[in-house]
Design a protein around this motif. Structure first.
Motif, mmCIF file in Angstrom:
data_model
loop_
_atom_site.group_PDB
_atom_site.id
_atom_site.type_symbol
_atom_site.label_atom_id
_atom_site.label_comp_id
_atom_site.label_asym_id
_atom_site.label_seq_id
_atom_site.Cartn_x
_atom_site.Cartn_y
_atom_site.Cartn_z
ATOM 1 N N GLN A 50 -10.205 -18.116 18.725
ATOM 2 C CA GLN A 50 -8.838 -17.659 18.942
ATOM 3 C C GLN A 50 -8.779 -16.254 19.515
ATOM 4 O O GLN A 50 -7.888 -15.930 20.295
ATOM 5 C CB GLN A 50 -8.010 -17.791 17.659
ATOM 6 N N LEU A 98 -0.022 -21.490 20.712
ATOM 7 C CA LEU A 98 0.130 -22.822 20.113
ATOM 8 C C LEU A 98 -0.717 -22.938 18.849
ATOM 9 O O LEU A 98 -0.288 -23.476 17.832
ATOM 10 C CB LEU A 98 -0.268 -23.911 21.115
ATOM 11 N N TRP A 99 -1.950 -22.424 18.929
ATOM 12 C CA TRP A 99 -2.819 -22.461 17.745
ATOM 13 C C TRP A 99 -2.159 -21.715 16.585
ATOM 14 O O TRP A 99 -2.119 -22.183 15.455
ATOM 15 C CB TRP A 99 -4.184 -21.826 18.073
ATOM 16 N N ASN A 133 0.998 -21.023 15.971
ATOM 17 C CA ASN A 133 2.168 -21.675 15.388
ATOM 18 C C ASN A 133 1.829 -22.965 14.671
ATOM 19 O O ASN A 133 2.513 -23.346 13.729
ATOM 20 C CB ASN A 133 3.214 -21.950 16.473
ATOM 21 N N HIS A 134 0.796 -23.662 15.111
ATOM 22 C CA HIS A 134 0.558 -24.991 14.544
ATOM 23 C C HIS A 134 -0.639 -25.052 13.604
ATOM 24 O O HIS A 134 -0.589 -25.749 12.611
ATOM 25 C CB HIS A 134 0.438 -26.018 15.664
ATOM 26 N N LYS A 135 -1.710 -24.366 13.901
ATOM 27 C CA LYS A 135 -2.832 -24.408 12.973
ATOM 28 C C LYS A 135 -2.903 -23.141 12.132
ATOM 29 O O LYS A 135 -3.168 -23.196 10.934
ATOM 30 C CB LYS A 135 -4.147 -24.662 13.724
#
Lengths: 455, 455
Positions: free
Chosen positions: B193, B226-227, B229-231
């Motif tokens: 990340q 996206l990572w 917010n979602h993971k």
């Protein structure tokens, strides 16, 4: 110093407090007085009936020992009831604080919520009947019943909110402890406990070999038995965890050992029996540690995609995000065509290679923020975050083509897949989205396979 | 074949079913008919009022979009209400199954339980007022109200039991997913990340260096965003987790980038500003991963004893075991005497050595099945499983003597401890046991320190 001045925030009522306020404001002082009198006169009797009945409720009984009810709960409930229905309008802040505290304590000792609701229902019924007897005017009666029902139910609402909130924190911590402990020293723990079991076995055998055996140590009270009951049960909850080991342990303590002591000197067959039982416990322990490892990893060992265990967690979170942040969210349901015949014709090794190969294609077509699950034997579910229907369909087509274009070499056999595409349509239950993707998948199969279909 | 013959088990009613049966049996057909008529005539109006009011409830509103209410919920609630209060006695099994299913769906989409209770209270009030208007006989009225209140409340009880049971499973799975993911590839994840963030930064800088910059990619829509917010939000829940990073991200997307594009070519100071903001996000990420690692380990890094995080989990479980299995359970509360002056006089390094030394003595005096917590700065709490008061006091004395007998060399300074001993007395709330141990500890301090006192 700031605490002395009420802050602006504390002057604004929460939704809960506002609701209490409405209920209290709605009742005329004369009706409140009448209710207060009825409650005061009959609180002791009602509470008596309450505990007598609730003790027969299977969910409540374990929390209501005679001693606890007599020394604490009986008086506490009378106080609660009379202060809820006092002659003067009750203090709003104290009212809310009390109900929250009760909810918190109930969560801490894990009193089931339905047992509390059951008790409240009993009390309400009692009070209603008393009001029917004592208040002649139908108009006043209606108001008095409204007041009693609203106050009692509102208390349940406030308690329940706090109960669920606190229970949630406690469950999270329990699970965290279990997993942290499992993750940290699980291999060491397994070896230590196997050694502790053997150590107990040796001590028993030594004692038996003495001419006059001393009182033998029980397995349940040994270092191993204590670990099993107190730490093992934290690591392996649920009915299929420790139960078989506990049964074997009780059999040793209550059947095998007494039999050994009854015959002096013990027969060799009895000693073999004991050793076999110890061996069985070791075997069960190994098994337990091993299966738990696989389950906890959350991944399908063959394809390295997520297993179904975490599907509810992830899909319900993504549906919530789609709802709250108003972003799109789509799901693909993928099935390998004629997989059974591949397995039957070319064998399981070939079938496994196909599964791994398809999983690799899916991974390479998705982003790091997507979630890929092995959904069933030859089914995969792919959760595509912030992707709308059109884009999801394009991704499905990309996966489908990658698989069907792959040379026979890479899979060892010709493979195609069918894919159903569905997108979040506002329904808050994620199972609805899975059903949609499933329907689309069936259409793709109906159309002759090797197809993507969007619902 | 066995399914065709009702098994004996299915003929035995559960406590829930028996309670429903009692309520249904208690009502005379004429009263049930009168209630059914009232419900049938007014169901639509009552349900209308129900949703209008519930939409203003902050806990319920997020689940009640206009579309969902109009297309599904409105009709479903009318059906539920009329079948609950049907003219004929309702089918018991169907009744229970329906309420359970509703509880399960509510848990799955996480509808707060108090919002459902609030709605039920509204409906009950409506029905009560209608019954007061329509049933002239006071006797019939009392029975009709009993019937309505019991049926509605019983539905809530059945739903709530299922709701809590299912919620518990879901929360456990959520937490398991979080920890499994944290445990598995957390270091890899962090590096991936960080790289994704830099990658986005490079692409933005490249684009800016072009004479006519193309539309710049938003950070929130990038692989990193996206990572996050979602993971990321799964890994780091709670208000102090991702929020600062999300704020920094939004600032870049909505302030810094638009400003960069407004001035063409951008000023160097603006580019430095962007880089500084990316650096800040990297710093926050590192911090988040690091603190989470410490927190999740569940252990105090200095003494390797458990930290307080898991105290509720363990003590409430042990209290439950003591209650159910009727085994003793004791707690020691240990405080290092005059620790503050050790720290002040000899410095923190010496203080740390004392803490570690005392923890080692405690560990060596306890069994593998006991639990040792660092409770506060210089306080330890020791949970002794299946140990009664006398034995607990002996263990306390052993620890106290081991510490006071230790040569000055081993700690670097002369150290003593005071210990409070308390044993489980039947109170189901573990905080009560801690309070008892605390009281005993204060007595030990009052008696001049270097003492064990049992309450």
């Amino acid at each position: 110093m700031t605490a002395a001045v009420p802050s602006e925030a504390s002057l604004v009522l929460s939704a809960d407090e506002a609701e209490w306020q409405r209920i209290i404001d709605a009742i005329e002082p004369s009706v409140r007085e009448a209710v207060a009198l009825v409650v005061k006169d009959h609180a002791a009797d009602s509470v008596e009936l309450f505990y007598t009945t609730l003790r027969q409720h299977p969910d409540a009984a374990p929390f209501l020992s005679n001693e606890l009810v007599d020394t604490r709960l009986h008086a506490a409930l009378i106080t609660w009831l009379t202060s809820l229905f006092s002659v003067a309008a009750p203090d709003l802040i104290a009212l809310v604080t009390t109900q929250k505290r009760i909810g918190l304590v109930h969560a801490r000792i894990r009193v089931p919520i339905q047992a509390v609701m059951h008790g409240a229902r009993l009390l309400k019924g009692e009070l209603r009947h008393l009001l029917f007897d004592r208040i002649p005017s139908k108009e006043d009666l209606s108001k008095a019943i409204d007041y009693v029902e609203n106050m009692m139910d509102m208390a349940s609402e406030t308690m329940s909110r706090e109960f669920v909130r606190d229970l949630q924190k406690e469950i999270e911590t329990d699970e965290a402890y279990r997993l942290v402990t499992l993750g940290q020293d699980i291999n060491l723990e397994r070896e230590i406990q196997k050694a502790a079991l053997l150590d107990w076995g040796h001590r028993v055998l030594f004692a038996i070999c003495c001419a006059a055996p001393p009182p033998l140590p029980s397995l349940e009270g040994s270092a191993f038995g204590l670990w099993l009951n107190h730490k093992g049960s934290l690591l392996f909850p649920g009915p299929f965890g420790l139960e078989p080991i506990k049964i074997a342990m009780r059999k040793i303590d209550h059947v095998t050992i007494p039999a050994l002591l009854a015959d002096a000197p013990p027969k060799p067959v009895q000693i073999y029996e004991l050793q076999a039982q110890i061996e069985e416990i070791r075997f069960l322990m190994d098994n337990l540690f091993r299966t738990s490892e696989a389950r906890e990893s959350g991944r399908d060992p063959l394809t390295c995609t997520l297993n179904r265990r975490f599907l509810p967690t992830i899909l319900s979170r993504e549906v919530t995000q789609a709802m709250r942040r108003e972003v799109p969210f789509s799901v693909l349901m993928l099935d390998i065509d004629h997989f059974k015949s591949v397995n039957d014709t070319f064998g399981h090794t070939c079938g496994d290679r196909v599964l791994r190969g398809v999983a690799e294609k899916i991974v390479s077509a998705c982003r790091a923020s997507d979630f890929i699950f092995r959904y069933g034997g030859e089914e995969f579910l792919i959760a595509l975050v912030e992707i709308d229907m059109d884009e999801a369909f394009r991704i499905a087509e990309r996966i489908r083509e990658m698989v069907s274009d792959a040379s026979t070499d890479s899979f060892g056999v010709k493979v195609t897949v069918s894919i159903g595409v569905a997108t979040f349509d506002g329904h808050p239950d994620y199972t609805h989205l899975i059903e949609d993707a499933d329907k689309a998948l069936y259409k793709a199969k109906d159309l002759g396979r090797n197809k993507s279909v969007a619902l």
